[in-house]
Design an enzyme around this catalytic site. Structure first.
Site, PDB file in Angstrom:
ATOM      1  N   GLN A 168      -5.046 -21.235  19.008  1.00  0.00           N
ATOM      2  CA  GLN A 168      -5.302 -20.324  18.217  1.00  0.00           C
ATOM      3  C   GLN A 168      -5.729 -18.892  19.170  1.00  0.00           C
ATOM      4  O   GLN A 168      -6.075 -17.403  17.942  1.00  0.00           O
ATOM      5  CB  GLN A 168      -6.975 -20.548  17.989  1.00  0.00           C
ATOM      6  CG  GLN A 168      -6.960 -22.293  17.014  1.00  0.00           C
ATOM      7  CD  GLN A 168      -8.381 -22.399  16.900  1.00  0.00           C
ATOM      8  OE1 GLN A 168      -9.745 -21.879  17.510  1.00  0.00           O
ATOM      9  NE2 GLN A 168      -8.888 -23.609  16.608  1.00  0.00           N
ATOM     10  N   CYS A 169      -5.797 -18.701  20.252  1.00  0.00           N
ATOM     11  CA  CYS A 169      -5.838 -17.763  21.399  1.00  0.00           C
ATOM     12  C   CYS A 169      -4.904 -16.780  20.670  1.00  0.00           C
ATOM     13  O   CYS A 169      -3.970 -16.405  20.252  1.00  0.00           O
ATOM     14  CB  CYS A 169      -6.217 -18.314  22.908  1.00  0.00           C
ATOM     15  SG  CYS A 169      -7.095 -19.105  23.308  1.00  0.00           S
ATOM     16  N   THR A 195       1.197  -1.233  -0.180  1.00  0.00           N
ATOM     17  CA  THR A 195      -0.461  -0.037   0.150  1.00  0.00           C
ATOM     18  C   THR A 195       0.960   0.963   0.429  1.00  0.00           C
ATOM     19  O   THR A 195       0.171   2.422   0.067  1.00  0.00           O
ATOM     20  CB  THR A 195      -1.066  -0.259   1.141  1.00  0.00           C
ATOM     21  OG1 THR A 195      -1.619  -1.336   1.293  1.00  0.00           O
ATOM     22  CG2 THR A 195      -1.527   1.437   1.076  1.00  0.00           C
TER      23      THR A 195
END
Length: 342
Positions: A279-280, A14
């Site tokens: 996953q935390c 970007t």
């Protein structure tokens, strides 16, 4: 008076994008945006000599592959001894992956490699590109500005400094695009530049090693309630997968499925290396804490501790390519460059 030589590598993202005919953002060539990069073009940094390098075809970072990782690393290796620091302008989508993998490619790093980018293009009136680049220059030319030299791969974004292999992208729109959930920020850029000296790696006494091989033959398995484990059998049948990053629940828990356990057992028999991460966003794998823990199954599954997904996956790709099979487990379980807390 001190001086420094800094290399700026433009890969796309970007930072240097402009709108195409469909009003969608796409990467511009370096020659088209360099005039807008005031820190390099003005005399703001008289004591800093810049070397500018660009990918021939700048990319949206969603298109990054191991090929581009090696390209970045080889540019740095070629110029390593002649420069004091390196800045990589990179898209935000996969910046944490690239910063993580380069941290494993350069062992005993003695100079800063700083990733930065922007949430708005440098041509936008409200761009964050300029300040992000300015802060990165201060880090890359640290001796000029009398701040500590940080011998790490870093992410410098929105006035905060993070260890690259501890970082993850947290927002698609907030100028605070990155966070380090399980490790403190290494610095902040307020009126005064504040470096958290106690948490930065020390400058090594041995030469830097360059190990750029990557094995991309891994997958990530993200567990979810009600998952149909029958599909997993095709992974083992492919005979092409060499590693698995398993994202389990909580501190390492899994559904009590015999079908899933049998899949893991078969994968291990096929010498597939499996690393378990949570996953935390915050926290770590804690073997045996719960009865449902994967590590209660007496399987040689590697504890990924508090690793980010980006660090665990790129570390696995690097370990598979740069070590012998008998060393894979030991290296994945070891804190190599500050990527995990054991």
């Amino acid at each position: 008076m001190s001086s420094a030589k800094v290399m700026v590598i433009y890969t796309g993202g970007t930072f240097g994008m402009t709108q195409n005919g469909n009003n969608a953002l796409s990467p511009s060539r370096w020659d088209d945006i360099v005039a807008h990069i005031s820190p390099i073009n003005k005399e703001d940094f008289k004591q800093v000599e810049f070397t500018l390098e660009s990918f021939d075809n700048p990319l949206d970072s969603s298109q990054m592959t191991p090929k581009e990782w090696v390209m970045m690393a080889e540019i740095i290796q070629k110029n390593y001894h002649s420069h004091d620091g390196f800045i990589i302008i990179h898209g935000t989508d996969t910046m944490a992956y690239s910063a993580s993998v380069l941290s494993f490619m350069f062992h005993s790093l003695s100079k800063p490699i700083i990733f930065t980018g922007a949430q708005l293009p440098v041509t936008h009136t409200r761009t964050d590109a300029s300040i992000n680049l300015i802060n990165a220059i201060y880090l890359a030319a640290a001796k000029v500005f009398r701040i500590p030299i940080i011998p790490e791969v870093l992410i410098c974004f929105n006035k905060v400094l993070l260890r690259g292999n501890r970082s993850t992208k947290k927002s698609t729109f907030d100028f605070m695009g990155f966070e380090s959930p399980n490790f403190p920020q290494l610095g902040r850029f307020n009126q005064k530049i504040e470096i958290n000296k106690k948490n930065i790696l020390q400058i090594p006494e041995i030469p830097t090693k360059f190990l750029f091989n990557i094995c991309p033959d891994i997958i990530t398995i993200n567990l979810f309630p009600g998952m149909n484990f029958k599909f997993l059998k095709y992974i083992n049948k492919s005979n092409e997968i060499k590693g698995i990053v398993l994202r389990s629940f909580g501190s390492g828990n899994i559904p009590q499925s015999q079908e899933f356990i049998e899949f893991l057992e078969e994968a291990i028999q096929l010498n597939i290396v499996i690393v378990n991460i949570t996953q935390c966003k915050e926290g770590s794998i804690k073997p045996h804490q719960y009865g449902a823990s994967l590590h209660n199954k007496n399987l040689p599954i590697i504890n990924g501790y508090d690793s980010t997904l980006e660090a665990a996956s790129t570390k696995l790709m690097w370990v598979l390519a740069n070590s012998s099979p008998q060393d894979h487990h030991a290296l994945m379980s070891k804190n190599l460059v500050g990527e995990i807390t054991i």
